[in-house]
Write a protein that holds these residues in place. Structure first.
Motif: not given
Ligand code: 13P
Ligand code: SF4
Length: 312
Positions: A192-214
């Motif tokens: 949430d912190e990093v998304m607030a800093l870059h609101p126009d950015a796309e978030l791309a994550v690896h599925p080894e992250c926790r579900g709430e992040i995915l």
């Protein structure tokens, strides 16, 4: 070279020596996307776990120098027993792969006799030998969907297993309790912190992250799929939710786009042991050779070959 010290040699000389030895021994250097930049730079091929498995199975080198972690080099040996496979740094293990054993799989089979056992490639040869099919993060959904069994035991990663369960609702997917320290420790607050800093950015994550992040991500995929997605996307700014090593290839392919690592904590220490001098030592001293017991190898090969068939 007499008196040559790979740890103090300059990069140009070290690179020339590595290339000379590579030619002499008919070797290839393969590296995972989490490797240090200097290692990715010298590698013949850089890729995700699936691409590297395929590459190792289909080339005519005599020697493979694997710059990654133990299970990756072991998979290369399982697929190509006639080749000499070196893991460039002996200390490079994957803690997640050690969270499940062959005995755990045997116990699970007794508890769920009807279920298929799908084994993430981040596992030992002994564990793979007890499973029905392997998968990587790039093809786990596809492989589970293609199985005839309705019940699927997914080992060892609970996060990838839960992600697969959410994508294949027609099956009962039971994830094991393993995890990756590097990916699992990332918190929603950091996202949430990093998304607030870059609101126009796309978030791309690896599925080894926790579900709430995915759940917050615009894209979920393997390292190669993240790189491919960001390269093809029209967006200009990305937040990257996997190990920092992928930034090397992302920036190389997309010099005009901006990439922010989700958090500076995104470092896999096991992947960072390998340096340019490790590659030299592997070739010059023949270290650290990977051996797999033949009975285990043949059974583990069945699981990997089934993945290559279903995953293509
Ligand atoms: P990839 O298959 O996406 O390369 O991932 C391997 C891995 O170990 C991720 O932590
Ligand atoms: Fe293993 Fe995690 Fe490192 Fe991948 S990032 S190699 S799963 S410890």
């Amino acid at each position: 070279m007499v008196g040559f010290d790979p740890k103090t040699a300059d990069k140009e000389t070290l690179t020339a020596e590595i290339n000379r030895l590579k030619k002499e021994k008919n070797a290839v250097i393969v590296a995972h996307y989490y490797q240090q930049d200097e290692v990715q730079e010298i590698a013949d091929v850089v890729g995700d776990s699936f691409a590297l498995s395929k590459y190792c199975a289909n080339n005519d080198a005599d020697v493979i120098v694997f710059c990654g972690v133990h299970f990756m080099a072991e998979s290369a040996k399982i697929l190509s027993p006639e080749k000499t496979v070196y893991l460039a740094e002996a200390r490079s293990g994957c803690p997640m792969a050690d969270m499940v054993t062959a005995d755990d799989v045997k116990r699970l089979r007794r508890e769920h006799p009807e279920a298929a056992v799908v084994c993430y490639v981040n596992s030992s040869a002994e564990t793979k030998a007890e499973c029905d099919v392997c998968c990587t993060s790039s093809n786990a959904v596809q492989i589970v969907r293609a199985l005839e069994q309705k019940e699927v035991l997914f080992i060892p990663d609970k996060n990838l297993g839960s992600y697969v369960a959410s994508q294949v609702p027609e099956k009962t997917v039971i994830p094991y309790e393993g995890f990756c320290y590097t990916h699992n420790k990332i918190t929603v607050e950091e996202v949430d912190e990093v998304m607030a800093l870059h609101p126009d950015a796309e978030l791309a994550v690896h599925p080894e992250c926790r579900g709430e992040i995915l759940d917050r991500a615009d894209f979920v995929g393997s390292t190669a799929q993240i790189i491919d997605h960001c390269t093809k996307s029209d967006s200009r700014t990305f937040i990257i939710g996997t190990e920092m090593g992928v930034l090397y290839e992302l920036k190389k392919r997309n010099p005009d786009k901006k990439f922010y690592l989700l958090t500076p904590r995104f470092v896999c220490p096991n992947m960072k042991h390998t340096r340019l001098y490790s590659v030299y030592n592997a070739l010059a001293k023949g270290q650290y050779e990977i051996e797999v017991d033949e009975d285990i190898r043949v059974r583990a090969l069945g699981s990997l070959e089934r993945m290559l068939e279903l995953g293509n």
